[in-house]
Design a protein around this motif. Structure first.
Motif, PDB file in Angstrom:
ATOM      1  N   PHE A  46       0.854  -1.253  -0.146  1.00 10.81           N
ATOM      2  CA  PHE A  46       0.142   0.076   0.108  1.00 10.81           C
ATOM      3  C   PHE A  46       0.964   1.182   0.090  1.00 10.81           C
ATOM      4  O   PHE A  46       1.834   1.377   0.891  1.00 10.81           O
ATOM      5  CB  PHE A  46      -0.954  -0.051   1.221  1.00 10.81           C
ATOM      6  N   ARG A  47       0.802   2.258  -1.082  1.00 10.90           N
ATOM      7  CA  ARG A  47       1.516   3.366  -1.116  1.00 10.90           C
ATOM      8  C   ARG A  47       0.487   4.334  -1.606  1.00 10.90           C
ATOM      9  O   ARG A  47      -0.547   4.364  -2.133  1.00 10.90           O
ATOM     10  CB  ARG A  47       2.306   3.101  -2.184  1.00 10.90           C
ATOM     11  N   ASP A  48       0.996   5.668  -1.102  1.00 14.13           N
ATOM     12  CA  ASP A  48       0.014   6.873  -1.281  1.00 14.13           C
ATOM     13  C   ASP A  48       0.013   7.150  -2.910  1.00 14.13           C
ATOM     14  O   ASP A  48       0.884   6.613  -3.643  1.00 14.13           O
ATOM     15  CB  ASP A  48       0.678   8.184  -0.747  1.00 14.13           C
ATOM     16  N   ASN A  49      -0.966   7.664  -3.432  1.00  9.64           N
ATOM     17  CA  ASN A  49      -1.175   7.793  -4.771  1.00  9.64           C
ATOM     18  C   ASN A  49      -1.703   9.038  -5.106  1.00  9.64           C
ATOM     19  O   ASN A  49      -3.018   9.248  -5.617  1.00  9.64           O
ATOM     20  CB  ASN A  49      -1.919   6.582  -5.490  1.00  9.64           C
TER      21      ASN A  49
END
Lengths: 414, 92
Positions: free
Chosen positions: B45-48
């Motif tokens: 999960f990464r920021d986008n």
């Protein structure tokens, strides 16, 4: 060449341009189901909610215009020759629906089952491809392994000379694969949904959500608040902009994916050719343009445009594989914003918010899934349980580790 | 082609660089204590964000060193480029 007839000029078989196919109603203050995004997936979901489940109190909200995002930017390739059982199930379900979609929608979508060749250029490519053919056969999907000579018979303009830097060593072939006219697909679904009483509301951007505890109760939009029993996100590359408003994290990254077309040419290309290794895919649209694309631009981007050196590399690959293209002119290029998952498979399922359903992460391959996804997502909305075709694609797979690694068959480097 | 200013080599063509995704994602201090869910978030999960994004780049065909940048994901414009031992500059 099976699909072309030189006596008919290119485009002569196209239907007249569409007149008004749907109303443009003012949004009501409340709906049973609100779908965010009037692209292919949102519209197909609306259609099957009405058709299969009798759910008609539905709004499809679109921040710009209908089918103006990835739905009108993709390269329209439809196939189901994916490696894993989970992917085969949803894509083959979809392909079967494509085969009768024109009758279902009562609208021409120009679905042309001209087949797809996935070329192999290295020994590892050959092994992976043969494995995928066998996996497809076990799943009841039409698949064959072709030698270079057989490739040449299916698509005479492919350069099968073994002198190339990456010679064609063979290809997988799915005869039932093909292309369709993407705009007509969106319009056909929209018309059917509108006829069923579903409101398609364009120029209506979602700016927030209304919640009561862990339950979604509606959306805030640029055209006022709309209450909803259930909210369905079909927003592709913009999904995380929406889920960020809820503090909900989704494992997708948005990337530009470029495509381009040549000027109109005489029919020269009878099928669809994809190459993962030298990285380009090409088909010829009904009007006569060569439609080409390849991998995503590497960085995150919402700009609907990409870098020139990326398409320059694709064109080098295309000219090497199809020497006949060398003197064709590029007419235009563009990009969509695709939401890519770590395992190159989509995320479809429930969320921690009751009444909020997620459909995203289709990355570079969402168009082909349009009817199958719409069918399955409508099932989940109606029954609050995932359809068997999409059950493996929930968010929980990232915790359990049951990833569906389709980097090989997704056809596009992520 | 966009020019990217490597903090060590100066402006070079974009094609010399590789992308490394979100910056400032620390390795867990005590990996053994993480739940499956926490591991999933760390791995996948990464920021986008739509707008300024702090991310990693490597000058792959140059000095081969990693650095960070704040880049706008809509305009693709680089706002800041900074070394790994520097803090993320103020917005944008």
């Amino acid at each position: 060449m099976t699909t072309v007839d030189r006596a008919v000029p290119p485009g002569a078989d196209l239907p007249e341009h569409a007149d008004f196919l749907w109303r443009n109603p003012e949004p009501k203050r409340s709906y049973d189901v609100v779908i965010v995004g009037a692209g292919g997936h949102g519209l197909a979901t609306a259609h099957y909610l009405a058709k299969n489940h009798g759910i008609r109190d539905v709004a499809v909200l679109e921040r710009s215009w209908l089918g103006g995002g990835n739905m009108c930017r993709n390269t329209t390739i439809i196939r189901s020759n994916y490696l894993w059982d989970e992917s085969s199930a949803i894509y083959e379900h979809s392909l079967k629906l494509w085969e009768t979609l024109e009758e279902d929608l009562g609208y021409p979508i120009l679905f042309s089952q001209r087949g797809v060749l996935n070329l192999a250029h290295s020994l590892q490519d050959v092994r992976d491809s043969v494995r995928r053919v066998e996996a497809n056969k076990l799943n009841g999907i039409d698949a064959e392994w072709l030698t270079p000579d057989e490739v040449k018979k299916v698509c005479p303009i492919v350069n099968t000379s073994q002198e190339l830097r990456y010679p064609v060593l063979g290809a997988t072939y799915q005869p039932r694969a093909g292309i369709a006219r993407h705009d007509y697909v969106a319009w056909g679904f929209a018309r059917r949904a509108d006829e069923a009483g579903i409101d398609i509301i364009q120029d209506c951007a979602v700016t927030g959500f209304r919640t009561a505890g862990d339950r979604i109760t509606g959306v805030r939009t640029t055209r006022g608040d709309i209450a909803a029993g259930k909210v369905v996100l079909c927003a592709a590359g913009t999904t995380t902009v929406l889920t960020d408003m809820l503090g909900l994290r989704i494992p997708v990254q948005s990337h530009p994916l470029q495509a381009l077309v040549s000027e109109l040419l005489e029919p020269v290309h009878p099928t669809v050719v994809m190459s993962n290794h030298v990285h380009v895919y090409v088909s010829q649209a009904h009007k006569g343009e060569l439609v080409m694309g390849a991998g995503v631009d590497p960085y995150n981007g919402y700009g609907q445009r990409g870098a020139f050196h990326v398409i320059e590399r694709q064109m080098a690959a295309a000219v090497e594989l199809f020497p006949v293209f060398a003197r064709a002119h590029l007419l235009r290029s563009w990009a969509g914003v695709v939401d890519v998952c770590p395992d190159a498979s989509p995320v479809v399922g429930k969320t921690p918010y009751e009444g909020l359903y997620l459909n995203c992460g289709w990355g570079t391959g969402g168009f082909k899934a349009t009817p199958g996804l719409g069918w399955s997502l409508a099932h989940m909305i109606a029954n609050d349980e995932p359809h068997p075709c999409i059950a493996p694609f929930g968010l929980d797979r990232f915790v359990t580790g049951a990833l569906i690694d389709e980097h090989g068959a997704a056809g596009v480097a992520h | 082609m966009q020019l990217i200013t490597c903090p060590y080599c100066g402006p070079r063509e974009e094609a010399e660089f590789h992308y490394g995704g979100q910056a400032h994602v620390p390795h867990p201090a005590d990996p053994g204590s993480l739940s499956d869910e926490e591991w999933a978030h760390h791995l996948f999960f990464r920021d986008n964000p739509r707008g300024p994004f702090a991310e990693r780049w490597v000058h792959a065909l140059g000095c081969r060193r990693w650095f960070n940048a704040v880049r706008d994901t809509v305009s693709y414009r680089f706002h800041h480029i900074y070394r790994l031992d520097q803090a993320r500059p103020e917005t944008p």
